[in-house]
Design a protein around this motif. Structure first.
Motif, mmCIF file in Angstrom:
data_model
loop_
_atom_site.group_PDB
_atom_site.id
_atom_site.type_symbol
_atom_site.label_atom_id
_atom_site.label_comp_id
_atom_site.label_asym_id
_atom_site.label_seq_id
_atom_site.Cartn_x
_atom_site.Cartn_y
_atom_site.Cartn_z
ATOM 1 N N ARG A 114 0.830 -1.201 0.000
ATOM 2 C CA ARG A 114 0.000 0.000 0.000
ATOM 3 C C ARG A 114 0.871 1.260 0.000
ATOM 4 N NH1 ARG A 114 -5.488 2.083 0.317
ATOM 5 N NH2 ARG A 114 -5.192 4.253 0.884
ATOM 6 N N GLY A 115 1.910 1.260 0.819
ATOM 7 C CA GLY A 115 2.792 2.414 0.881
ATOM 8 C C GLY A 115 3.496 2.689 -0.430
ATOM 9 N N ILE A 116 3.950 1.634 -1.091
ATOM 10 C CA ILE A 116 4.606 1.795 -2.390
ATOM 11 C C ILE A 116 3.628 2.354 -3.412
ATOM 12 C CG2 ILE A 116 5.676 0.566 -4.319
ATOM 13 C CD1 ILE A 116 7.493 0.855 -1.909
ATOM 14 N N ASN A 117 2.405 1.848 -3.416
ATOM 15 C CA ASN A 117 1.400 2.346 -4.354
ATOM 16 C C ASN A 117 1.033 3.801 -4.073
ATOM 17 O OD1 ASN A 117 1.208 -0.019 -5.827
ATOM 18 N ND2 ASN A 117 -0.442 -0.865 -4.574
ATOM 19 N N GLU A 118 0.972 4.169 -2.794
ATOM 20 C CA GLU A 118 0.710 5.567 -2.437
ATOM 21 C C GLU A 118 1.804 6.472 -2.986
ATOM 22 O OE1 GLU A 118 0.357 6.102 1.736
ATOM 23 O OE2 GLU A 118 -1.645 5.243 1.875
ATOM 24 N N ARG A 119 3.025 6.018 -2.827
ATOM 25 C CA ARG A 119 4.157 6.826 -3.296
ATOM 26 C C ARG A 119 4.122 6.991 -4.807
ATOM 27 N NH1 ARG A 119 9.740 6.322 -0.311
ATOM 28 N NH2 ARG A 119 8.369 7.375 1.167
ATOM 29 N N ARG A 120 3.624 5.993 -5.520
ATOM 30 C CA ARG A 120 3.530 6.072 -6.974
ATOM 31 C C ARG A 120 2.258 6.774 -7.436
ATOM 32 N NH1 ARG A 120 5.274 -0.239 -8.155
ATOM 33 N NH2 ARG A 120 7.498 0.017 -7.685
ATOM 34 N N LEU A 221 6.605 14.133 15.835
ATOM 35 C CA LEU A 221 7.561 13.545 14.893
ATOM 36 C C LEU A 221 6.875 13.048 13.623
ATOM 37 C CD1 LEU A 221 10.577 12.756 14.577
ATOM 38 C CD2 LEU A 221 9.974 10.526 15.554
ATOM 39 N N SER A 222 5.670 12.510 13.776
ATOM 40 C CA SER A 222 4.950 11.950 12.628
ATOM 41 C C SER A 222 4.578 13.010 11.595
ATOM 42 C CB SER A 222 3.675 11.243 13.107
ATOM 43 O OG SER A 222 2.726 12.186 13.586
ATOM 44 N N GLN A 223 4.477 14.249 12.007
ATOM 45 C CA GLN A 223 4.067 15.319 11.092
ATOM 46 C C GLN A 223 5.182 15.707 10.128
ATOM 47 O OE1 GLN A 223 0.682 16.082 11.633
ATOM 48 N NE2 GLN A 223 1.035 14.460 13.138
ATOM 49 N N ARG A 224 6.377 15.225 10.370
ATOM 50 C CA ARG A 224 7.524 15.593 9.536
ATOM 51 C C ARG A 224 7.666 14.718 8.292
ATOM 52 N NH1 ARG A 224 11.464 18.671 12.308
ATOM 53 N NH2 ARG A 224 10.918 19.090 14.489
ATOM 54 N N PHE A 225 6.872 13.640 8.202
ATOM 55 C CA PHE A 225 7.043 12.680 7.111
ATOM 56 C C PHE A 225 5.791 12.578 6.247
ATOM 57 C CE2 PHE A 225 9.795 11.391 10.609
ATOM 58 C CZ PHE A 225 11.021 11.235 9.970
ATOM 59 N N ARG A 226 5.998 12.146 4.978
ATOM 60 C CA ARG A 226 4.878 11.944 4.074
ATOM 61 C C ARG A 226 4.045 10.756 4.527
ATOM 62 N NH1 ARG A 226 6.835 11.629 -2.023
ATOM 63 N NH2 ARG A 226 8.265 10.102 -1.140
ATOM 64 N N SER A 227 2.773 10.760 4.134
ATOM 65 C CA SER A 227 1.873 9.667 4.497
ATOM 66 C C SER A 227 2.390 8.327 3.997
ATOM 67 C CB SER A 227 0.473 9.937 3.942
ATOM 68 O OG SER A 227 -0.394 8.863 4.234
ATOM 69 N N SER A 228 2.886 8.291 2.759
ATOM 70 C CA SER A 228 3.397 7.039 2.193
ATOM 71 C C SER A 228 4.602 6.538 2.985
ATOM 72 C CB SER A 228 3.776 7.231 0.723
ATOM 73 O OG SER A 228 4.779 8.224 0.579
ATOM 74 N N SER A 229 5.434 7.455 3.473
ATOM 75 C CA SER A 229 6.598 7.053 4.264
ATOM 76 C C SER A 229 6.169 6.425 5.582
ATOM 77 C CB SER A 229 7.486 8.273 4.541
ATOM 78 O OG SER A 229 7.985 8.822 3.345
ATOM 79 N N LEU A 230 5.117 6.986 6.196
ATOM 80 C CA LEU A 230 4.598 6.421 7.444
ATOM 81 C C LEU A 230 4.028 5.030 7.210
ATOM 82 C CD1 LEU A 230 2.790 9.567 8.927
ATOM 83 C CD2 LEU A 230 4.977 8.594 9.655
ATOM 84 N N THR A 231 3.341 4.842 6.063
ATOM 85 C CA THR A 231 2.771 3.533 5.747
ATOM 86 C C THR A 231 3.860 2.492 5.554
ATOM 87 O OG1 THR A 231 0.908 4.625 4.633
ATOM 88 C CG2 THR A 231 1.229 2.286 4.174
ATOM 89 N N ILE A 232 4.907 2.865 4.820
ATOM 90 C CA ILE A 232 6.031 1.952 4.594
ATOM 91 C C ILE A 232 6.752 1.658 5.907
ATOM 92 C CG2 ILE A 232 8.298 1.733 3.497
ATOM 93 C CD1 ILE A 232 7.123 3.328 1.133
ATOM 94 N N ALA A 233 6.925 2.685 6.735
ATOM 95 C CA ALA A 233 7.570 2.486 8.043
ATOM 96 C C ALA A 233 6.759 1.518 8.899
ATOM 97 C CB ALA A 233 7.723 3.820 8.760
ATOM 98 N N PHE A 234 5.446 1.645 8.829
ATOM 99 C CA PHE A 234 4.563 0.749 9.583
ATOM 100 C C PHE A 234 4.755 -0.695 9.123
ATOM 101 C CE2 PHE A 234 0.656 -1.480 10.495
ATOM 102 C CZ PHE A 234 0.280 -1.006 11.734
#
Length: 252
Positions: A114-120, A221-234
């Motif tokens: 999901r995170g990869i698809n969000e980023r794309r 801290l979470s506000q500093r990153f893109r949504s897709s990055s948070l999904t991938i981190a999760f």
């Protein structure tokens, strides 16, 4: 005293991702702090519940909590949590931890994709999701069973359910997850207290203090990153915990 710094790190993850408290605290309590798996699943509910409450304040101020949807979801998870807690006592500790690891691996793969698809740019969450109450009830009940069974706040299942099934944006999903985790943790810990489960309250207190402090740090801290990055981190977090758990149970 090891519980204090470890709790701080766990709390940062909870505050940032709206999950991770139980999936990190259960293995830590078992493998690093020497707790029995059944006791660890009970102790983690106390830790996760307090951390979620502290972390919720910042997310609510940012408008990243769906109180209506989260309340429905959380309330429906209560009955499931009681059922899951009953099943937990019937399962061999080794089987419990292996099942936990396998489930995390599956959810990790889905969230990472999901995170990869969000980023794309292939998938985006709805900014103001609206869904049938029946769907919230079914998902809440299912997550409640997992919460009670594995002794986690449910964030590892709540966030994927909100993102993948209900199309919440990642930040709103993680914020709403904190509300559901709070409700689900209370529901999961009550039957364990009633059953006389032994708690190592010194470990729980130190872990909770550290985790609550970390939760305060994790939100901003979470506000500093893109949504897709948070999904991938999760997804990455789930995979790491799944791998460590399975390796410990199968090879050691």
């Amino acid at each position: 005293m090891l519980a204090l710094p470890i709790g701080l790190l766990v709390g940062v993850v909870v505050g940032a991702l709206g999950a991770g408290g139980g999936i990190l605290s259960v293995p830590v309590l078992v493998y690093l702090l020497g707790q029995d798996p059944h006791a660890a699943t009970a102790e983690s509910l106390v830790i996760v519940g307090v951390t979620a409450l502290v972390s919720l304040v910042f997310r609510a101020r940012k408008g990243q909590v769906d109180f209506r949807g989260g309340s429905i979801f959380g309330a429906c998870s209560v009955l499931g949590a009681f059922a899951g807690a009953y099943l937990n006592a019937l399962v061999d500790p080794a089987v419990l931890m292996i099942s936990f690891g396998l489930l995390l691996a599956i959810v990790s793969a889905v969230m990472y994709r999901r995170g990869i698809n969000e980023r794309r740019g292939k998938e985006t969450g709805l900014s103001d999701p609206r869904h049938p109450t029946a769907t919230m009830i079914l998902l809440g009940s299912a997550v409640g069973v997992l919460t009670g069974f594995f002794g986690v706040g449910g964030g590892f299942a709540i966030v994927p359910a909100l993102v993948l099934v209900l199309s919440y944006p990642m930040r709103k999903a993680s914020g709403t997850s904190l509300l559901v985790m709070l409700i689900a943790s209370l529901a999961g810990v009550i039957p364990r207290l009633a059953a006389g489960t032994n708690f190592d309250w010194q470990v729980v207190a130190l872990f909770t203090i550290g985790s609550a402090a970390g939760g305060v740090i994790g939100g901003p801290l979470s506000q500093r990153f893109r949504s897709s990055s948070l999904t991938i981190a999760f997804g990455t977090l789930l995979l790491l915990v799944a791998g460590a758990t399975l390796v410990e149970e199968i090879w050691f």
